[in-house]
Design an enzyme around this catalytic site. Structure first.
Site, PDB file in Angstrom:
ATOM      1  N   ASN A 260       0.837  -1.196   0.000  1.00 22.36           N
ATOM      2  CA  ASN A 260       0.000   0.000   0.000  1.00 22.36           C
ATOM      3  C   ASN A 260       0.878   1.254   0.000  1.00 22.36           C
ATOM      4  O   ASN A 260       1.966   1.261   0.572  1.00 22.36           O
ATOM      5  CB  ASN A 260      -0.883   0.007   1.260  1.00 22.36           C
TER       6      ASN A 260
ATOM      7  N   HIS B 183       0.854   5.071   1.433  1.00 17.23           N
ATOM      8  CA  HIS B 183       0.127   5.860   2.430  1.00 17.23           C
ATOM      9  C   HIS B 183       0.702   7.278   2.476  1.00 17.23           C
ATOM     10  O   HIS B 183       1.926   7.451   2.564  1.00 17.23           O
ATOM     11  CB  HIS B 183       0.223   5.207   3.809  1.00 17.23           C
TER      12      HIS B 183
ATOM     13  N   SER C  32       4.772   6.862   2.457  1.00 17.45           N
ATOM     14  CA  SER C  32       5.380   5.582   2.830  1.00 17.45           C
ATOM     15  C   SER C  32       4.770   4.460   2.009  1.00 17.45           C
ATOM     16  O   SER C  32       3.568   4.469   1.754  1.00 17.45           O
ATOM     17  CB  SER C  32       5.083   5.251   4.303  1.00 17.45           C
TER      18      SER C  32
ATOM     19  N   ASP D 187      -2.765   0.523   8.327  1.00 18.99           N
ATOM     20  CA  ASP D 187      -1.523   1.259   8.029  1.00 18.99           C
ATOM     21  C   ASP D 187      -0.392   0.917   9.007  1.00 18.99           C
ATOM     22  O   ASP D 187       0.364   1.791   9.435  1.00 18.99           O
ATOM     23  CB  ASP D 187      -1.780   2.790   8.039  1.00 18.99           C
TER      24      ASP D 187
HETATM   25  C1  GRF Z   1      -2.672   8.814  -2.554  1.00 18.38           C
HETATM   26  O1  GRF Z   1      -2.274   9.985  -1.917  1.00 18.38           O
HETATM   27  C2  GRF Z   1      -2.415   7.606  -1.693  1.00 18.38           C
HETATM   28  O2  GRF Z   1      -1.343   7.756  -0.829  1.00 18.38           O
HETATM   29  C3  GRF Z   1      -3.682   7.494  -0.885  1.00 18.38           C
HETATM   30  O3  GRF Z   1      -4.694   7.867  -1.776  1.00 18.38           O
HETATM   31  C4  GRF Z   1      -4.177   8.758  -2.757  1.00 18.38           C
HETATM   32  C5  GRF Z   1      -4.553   8.201  -4.092  1.00 18.38           C
HETATM   33  O4  GRF Z   1      -4.268   9.085  -5.139  1.00 18.38           O
HETATM   34  N1  GRF Z   1      -3.818   6.164  -0.338  1.00 18.38           N
HETATM   35  P1  GRF Z   1      -4.468   8.621  -6.639  1.00 18.38           P
HETATM   36  O5  GRF Z   1      -5.873   8.027  -6.748  1.00 18.38           O
HETATM   37  O6  GRF Z   1      -3.414   7.631  -6.962  1.00 18.38           O
HETATM   38  O7  GRF Z   1      -4.339   9.876  -7.454  1.00 18.38           O
END
Ligand code: GRF
Length: 210
Positions: free
Chosen positions: A104, A106, A133, A142
């Site tokens: 994932n 984050h 991260s 997370d």
């Molecule tokens: C990212 O900031 C990611 O870290 C979080 O959700 C956002 C997704 O952005 N989990 P995108 O859909 O890839 O533009």
């Protein structure tokens, strides 16, 4: 070596998906993306997947989510599940069954600011640094071992600017972590991760060159 078979789960814009798919096309990440799965039928990322000629599937996470995801992973011999802005929490049955196979991204410097609204939390706390991260997914939100992080100094507490800065970092570190995974450099062992078979005690820090 067998090519890694991945699926990508999204809920929204899909800019990380776009970036990852481009890095696959360029040959930086040597894997196949078999499918993009969204829990949101109107996610913009579905169009991005289609532009990259990746098959898409919309799933209803309210009913039988474990069975659906599990069947997709097993039937397609999936080796890697990528959460790229997937806003639902995976059931423990999935995170346990596919332990070490789910990554994932984050938007915070974990373990700081788990969960939602991380940029707001950074602004509220007046944090000096913010970043992103990539971590292994476990049953705790997370909380799995963090593989790689990158940070920047918060100069302006401006939500849109911060969002943009974090995204820029995500586009650098997520492909690196995925490349390490598919090239067999990293693996998960309990609450730690290994790099070339050595236990790594803290996240690898990616230094920005801008
Ligand atoms: C990212 O900031 C990611 O870290 C979080 O959700 C956002 C997704 O952005 N989990 P995108 O859909 O890839 O533009």
């Amino acid at each position: 070596m067998k090519k890694t078979r991945s699926i990508i789960l999204i809920s929204g814009n899909g800019s990380n998906l776009d970036n990852i798919a481009s890095k696959v096309t360029s040959g930086f990440i040597d894997m196949d993306i078999l499918m993009v799965i969204s829990d949101n039928p109107t996610a913009k990322g579905l169009k991005i997947a289609a532009d990259h000629k990746i098959p898409t599937l919309i799933v209803n996470t309210a009913e039988g989510f474990h069975d659906k995801i599990s069947k997709i992973i097993d039937d397609n011999s999936v080796d890697l599940v990528i959460l790229a802005g997937f806003m639902k929490i995976l059931p423990k049955t999935i995170t346990d069954k596919y332990d070490g196979m789910i990554l994932n991204i984050h938007p915070s410097l974990l373990p700081k600011h788990k969960g939602l609204n991380t940029h707001h939390k950074v602004i509220e706390a007046g944090d000096e640094y913010h970043g992103a991260s990539v971590h292994y997914v476990t049953s705790e939100l997370d909380d799995g071992p963090v593989i790689i992080q990158s940070k920047f100094k918060v100069e302006k507490f401006d939500l849109n600017l911060i969002k943009e800065q974090v995204h820029k970092i995500e586009y650098e570190i997520f492909p690196i972590a995925l490349k390490w995974f598919v090239d067999g450099n990293i693996s998960k062992q309990n609450d730690k991760f290994l790099f070339n078979d050595e236990v790594i005690e803290c996240p690898i820090e990616h230094i920005l060159d801008y």
